[in-house]
Design a protein around this motif. Structure first.
Motif, PDB file in Angstrom:
ATOM      1  N   GLN A 177       0.811  -1.222   0.000  1.00  0.00           N
ATOM      2  CA  GLN A 177       0.000   0.000   0.000  1.00  0.00           C
ATOM      3  C   GLN A 177       0.838   1.264   0.000  1.00  0.00           C
ATOM      4  O   GLN A 177       0.616   2.182  -0.791  1.00  0.00           O
ATOM      5  CB  GLN A 177      -0.890   0.023   1.239  1.00  0.00           C
ATOM      6  N   THR A 178       1.819   1.325   0.900  1.00  0.00           N
ATOM      7  CA  THR A 178       2.633   2.531   1.015  1.00  0.00           C
ATOM      8  C   THR A 178       3.484   2.734  -0.236  1.00  0.00           C
ATOM      9  O   THR A 178       3.638   3.852  -0.719  1.00  0.00           O
ATOM     10  CB  THR A 178       3.528   2.469   2.261  1.00  0.00           C
ATOM     11  N   LEU A 179       4.024   1.658  -0.775  1.00  0.00           N
ATOM     12  CA  LEU A 179       4.835   1.799  -1.980  1.00  0.00           C
ATOM     13  C   LEU A 179       3.981   2.254  -3.156  1.00  0.00           C
ATOM     14  O   LEU A 179       4.427   3.031  -4.002  1.00  0.00           O
ATOM     15  CB  LEU A 179       5.544   0.481  -2.303  1.00  0.00           C
ATOM     16  N   ASN A 180       2.750   1.782  -3.204  1.00  0.00           N
ATOM     17  CA  ASN A 180       1.825   2.219  -4.258  1.00  0.00           C
ATOM     18  C   ASN A 180       1.591   3.716  -4.159  1.00  0.00           C
ATOM     19  O   ASN A 180       1.545   4.430  -5.160  1.00  0.00           O
ATOM     20  CB  ASN A 180       0.474   1.510  -4.108  1.00  0.00           C
ATOM     21  N   LYS A 181       1.433   4.189  -2.914  1.00  0.00           N
ATOM     22  CA  LYS A 181       1.207   5.613  -2.681  1.00  0.00           C
ATOM     23  C   LYS A 181       2.406   6.412  -3.194  1.00  0.00           C
ATOM     24  O   LYS A 181       2.259   7.399  -3.917  1.00  0.00           O
ATOM     25  CB  LYS A 181       1.010   5.832  -1.185  1.00  0.00           C
ATOM     26  N   ALA A 182       3.596   5.945  -2.837  1.00  0.00           N
ATOM     27  CA  ALA A 182       4.821   6.627  -3.266  1.00  0.00           C
ATOM     28  C   ALA A 182       4.917   6.607  -4.790  1.00  0.00           C
ATOM     29  O   ALA A 182       5.239   7.616  -5.428  1.00  0.00           O
ATOM     30  CB  ALA A 182       6.040   5.938  -2.646  1.00  0.00           C
ATOM     31  N   PHE A 183       4.600   5.459  -5.377  1.00  0.00           N
ATOM     32  CA  PHE A 183       4.629   5.287  -6.836  1.00  0.00           C
ATOM     33  C   PHE A 183       3.740   6.316  -7.537  1.00  0.00           C
ATOM     34  O   PHE A 183       4.160   7.004  -8.468  1.00  0.00           O
ATOM     35  CB  PHE A 183       4.195   3.855  -7.160  1.00  0.00           C
ATOM     36  N   ARG A 184       2.506   6.437  -7.050  1.00  0.00           N
ATOM     37  CA  ARG A 184       1.583   7.359  -7.698  1.00  0.00           C
ATOM     38  C   ARG A 184       2.052   8.797  -7.567  1.00  0.00           C
ATOM     39  O   ARG A 184       1.888   9.611  -8.482  1.00  0.00           O
ATOM     40  CB  ARG A 184       0.173   7.205  -7.116  1.00  0.00           C
TER      41      ARG A 184
ATOM     42  N   ASP B 165      -9.554   1.881  -9.319  1.00  0.00           N
ATOM     43  CA  ASP B 165      -9.228   3.010  -8.446  1.00  0.00           C
ATOM     44  C   ASP B 165      -7.831   3.587  -8.699  1.00  0.00           C
ATOM     45  O   ASP B 165      -7.296   4.312  -7.880  1.00  0.00           O
ATOM     46  CB  ASP B 165      -9.378   2.600  -6.975  1.00  0.00           C
ATOM     47  N   GLY B 166      -7.248   3.252  -9.842  1.00  0.00           N
ATOM     48  CA  GLY B 166      -5.945   3.866 -10.151  1.00  0.00           C
ATOM     49  C   GLY B 166      -4.884   2.864 -10.537  1.00  0.00           C
ATOM     50  O   GLY B 166      -5.131   1.666 -10.628  1.00  0.00           O
ATOM     51  N   LEU B 167      -3.666   3.357 -10.764  1.00  0.00           N
ATOM     52  CA  LEU B 167      -2.569   2.485 -11.176  1.00  0.00           C
ATOM     53  C   LEU B 167      -1.953   1.772  -9.981  1.00  0.00           C
ATOM     54  O   LEU B 167      -1.840   2.341  -8.890  1.00  0.00           O
ATOM     55  CB  LEU B 167      -1.488   3.312 -11.885  1.00  0.00           C
ATOM     56  N   LYS B 168      -1.536   0.519 -10.214  1.00  0.00           N
ATOM     57  CA  LYS B 168      -0.943  -0.251  -9.125  1.00  0.00           C
ATOM     58  C   LYS B 168       0.355  -0.911  -9.576  1.00  0.00           C
ATOM     59  O   LYS B 168       0.482  -1.334 -10.727  1.00  0.00           O
ATOM     60  CB  LYS B 168      -1.903  -1.359  -8.694  1.00  0.00           C
ATOM     61  N   LEU B 169       1.298  -1.052  -8.637  1.00  0.00           N
ATOM     62  CA  LEU B 169       2.587  -1.662  -8.952  1.00  0.00           C
ATOM     63  C   LEU B 169       2.425  -3.114  -9.386  1.00  0.00           C
ATOM     64  O   LEU B 169       1.679  -3.880  -8.766  1.00  0.00           O
ATOM     65  CB  LEU B 169       3.498  -1.623  -7.727  1.00  0.00           C
TER      66      LEU B 169
END
Lengths: 242, 271
Positions: A177-184, B165-169
């Motif tokens: 979750q946190t890495l996704n936030k940083a990614f975006r 809900d958006g882009l995901k890794l």
């Protein structure tokens, strides 16, 4: 009192770090030879260099590494306190530099003072300080993915509506979750700042992933390059001397 | 063989390969959402004389499960038409006598039921999403770092995908992380691996120049297909980003708004 061989070796390392870092080199102190004779010759050579440079007033500041140079874990390197005292007598500014991402300056100061080193908190410059310095310079508001114990070194920095990502050694934050936030955020233009890119480190229970793999992953995801602020990056030294 | 560009090349096509997520549907809550016009587009392709296969890097669920999901969304699709990385990986593992430590989404585990997972001598990572916890990654890292000859299989190498809900890794990010940590190179199973595309072409009995790939991922769908000698068309749905149209290394043979437009253009060429 004749300096013990260990002290000679230690002094030559300290002096070599001084010289190499002033020359702007990023050579690792591990390239120093370990044989006694070579050490003595090198030490003599360096002492000549240092004193002649100091004599010409070319040497204005000395940056001294901590772990492995002044101390090893909770033990001082023999003779290091004395070497530091001698250095203080020369008219040079002294700064203590380290790549820690977990320990605040206060923690480091306490440990070094316990080992009888004479220093002040403002003389300590860590990779966390380098990150802070960069954030202040560019007026970024960071998403700080660093250990709680390191947050102390960022007090006073505005972290509301973050527009930059700072990554240190923070296993608690390296979840999906946190890495996704940083990614975006990075996709939206936020710069990625890495305290350093260590691949892994040693914990009591074995090897553990460092920040490097996660920084590399985010660089790949966003097609951006991180600004690495820890040693041996140039940014570290320019911020330390600024 | 005529070197015609898009859409003229559609005249001599014998088969079409479709990416799924981002072309047929967007994943998200529940079954996700069908992309406007895609259900109809697949019907039209099936009614034509073109061969059709689906090629996906989907690794959150077994083929049976996600085909059932697509059928619920209205798509005319069956398991035998779908190519995904997990079955390909199982074949590779068995072929090379490798026992995997799996870091995959729970829903994918059934695909590996027939594989010996004791005393692992390699690591397989898929699109594990929430399972990409620090702890799980560390475990995978420790398996690799402890092997004399570490082998890492990555089911795809995508950077990210789009959910409602958006882009995901995507798995590629974690592949790069483990490559960096262990100083090794992963083997990619799935798009854009040429072996993977070749297995689809072989199933269709076609040569690369007789097939066209339609996908939303410029590098892995379009670039991967082109690398094998196929034509590749990108849709502006799914993970597409405008910067894709100025990519430094991959230029799609064509860029269309969505699958519906691509299919209309193809069929118009064939009247």
């Amino acid at each position: 009192m004749n300096p013990t061989p260990k002290t000679k070796q230690h002094l030559s390392r300290v002096e070599a770090v001084i010289v190499s870092e002033l020359q702007g080199a990023t050579e690792n102190k591990n390239t120093l030879s370990t044989s006694e004779e070579e050490n003595v010759n090198k030490k003599q050579e360096l002492q000549l260099k240092v004193s002649s440079m100091a004599g010409r007033r070319a040497l204005k500041a000395v940056l001294i590494d901590l772990s492995g140079t002044l101390h090893i874990e909770d033990t001082a390197v023999p003779g290091a306190q004395e070497a530091l005292n001698r250095l203080r007598q020369a008219s040079v500014a002294v700064k203590f530099v380290t790549n820690t991402t977990k320990e605040s300056k206060r923690n480091l100061l306490e440990r070094l003072q316990r080992l009888n080193f004479d220093l002040q908190e403002k003389e300590i410059f860590t990779s966390l300080s380098a990150a802070r310095s960069l954030l202040e310079q560019k007026q970024h508001r960071p998403l700080l993915l660093v250990e709680d114990s390191a947050l102390e070194d960022f007090t006073g920095i505005d972290t509301t509506e973050p527009n930059a990502v700072v990554i240190g050694l923070a296993p608690d934050h390296f979840n999906y979750q946190t890495l996704n936030k940083a990614f975006r955020m990075i996709l939206d233009g936020a710069p990625l700042i890495a305290i350093h890119k260590a691949r892994y480190y040693k914990r009591k229970d074995g090897l553990a992933l460092g920040p490097g793999p996660f920084v590399t992953g985010l660089e790949y995801a966003t097609d951006c390059k991180a600004t690495v602020v820890g040693k041996p990056e140039k940014t570290f030294f320019t911020q330390a001397l600024s | 063989m005529a070197a015609t560009g898009w859409p003229g090349c559609a005249k001599s096509l014998k088969g079409v390969i479709l990416d799924m997520c981002g072309v047929l549907y967007d994943s998200g809550e529940g079954d996700g959402v069908a992309i406007h016009g895609s259900v109809e587009a697949v019907k039209k392709l099936k009614a034509s004389d073109l061969q059709l296969r689906f090629c996906t890097n989907e690794t959150q669920a077994s083929r049976e499960t996600f085909v059932a999901k697509l059928q619920r969304l209205g798509f005319d699709i069956s398991v035998s038409e779908v190519f995904s990385p997990a079955p390909a990986a199982v074949a590779v593992l068995k072929d090379r006598c490798l026992r995997p430590h799996l870091l995959v989404y729970d829903g994918l585990l059934p695909e590996f039921d027939s594989v010996d997972k004791t005393n692992p001598n390699c690591v397989v990572i898929g699109d594990a999403t929430e399972n990409f916890s620090y702890q799980n990654l560390n475990e995978a890292f420790r398996v690799l770092i402890g092997l004399e000859k570490p082998v890492l299989f990555s089911l795809g190498q995508g950077r990210y995908y789009k959910e409602t809900d958006g882009l995901k890794l995507d798995v590629g990010v974690y592949m790069k992380a483990l490559e960096y940590a262990c100083d090794l190179k992963a083997e990619v199973i799935g798009k854009p691996s040429p072996t993977f595309f070749q297995s689809v072409l072989s199933d269709m009995g076609l040569q690369p120049h007789e097939a066209l790939m339609i996908g939303d991922d410029l590098v892995n769908d379009v670039g991967g297909a082109q690398h094998c000698g196929m034509k590749g068309v990108q849709v502006r749905t799914g993970k597409y980003r405008p910067s894709d149209e100025k990519h430094p290394t991959v230029t799609a043979d064509g860029t269309v708004d969505n699958l519906a437009q691509a299919v209309d253009m193809i069929l118009n060429q064939r009247h």
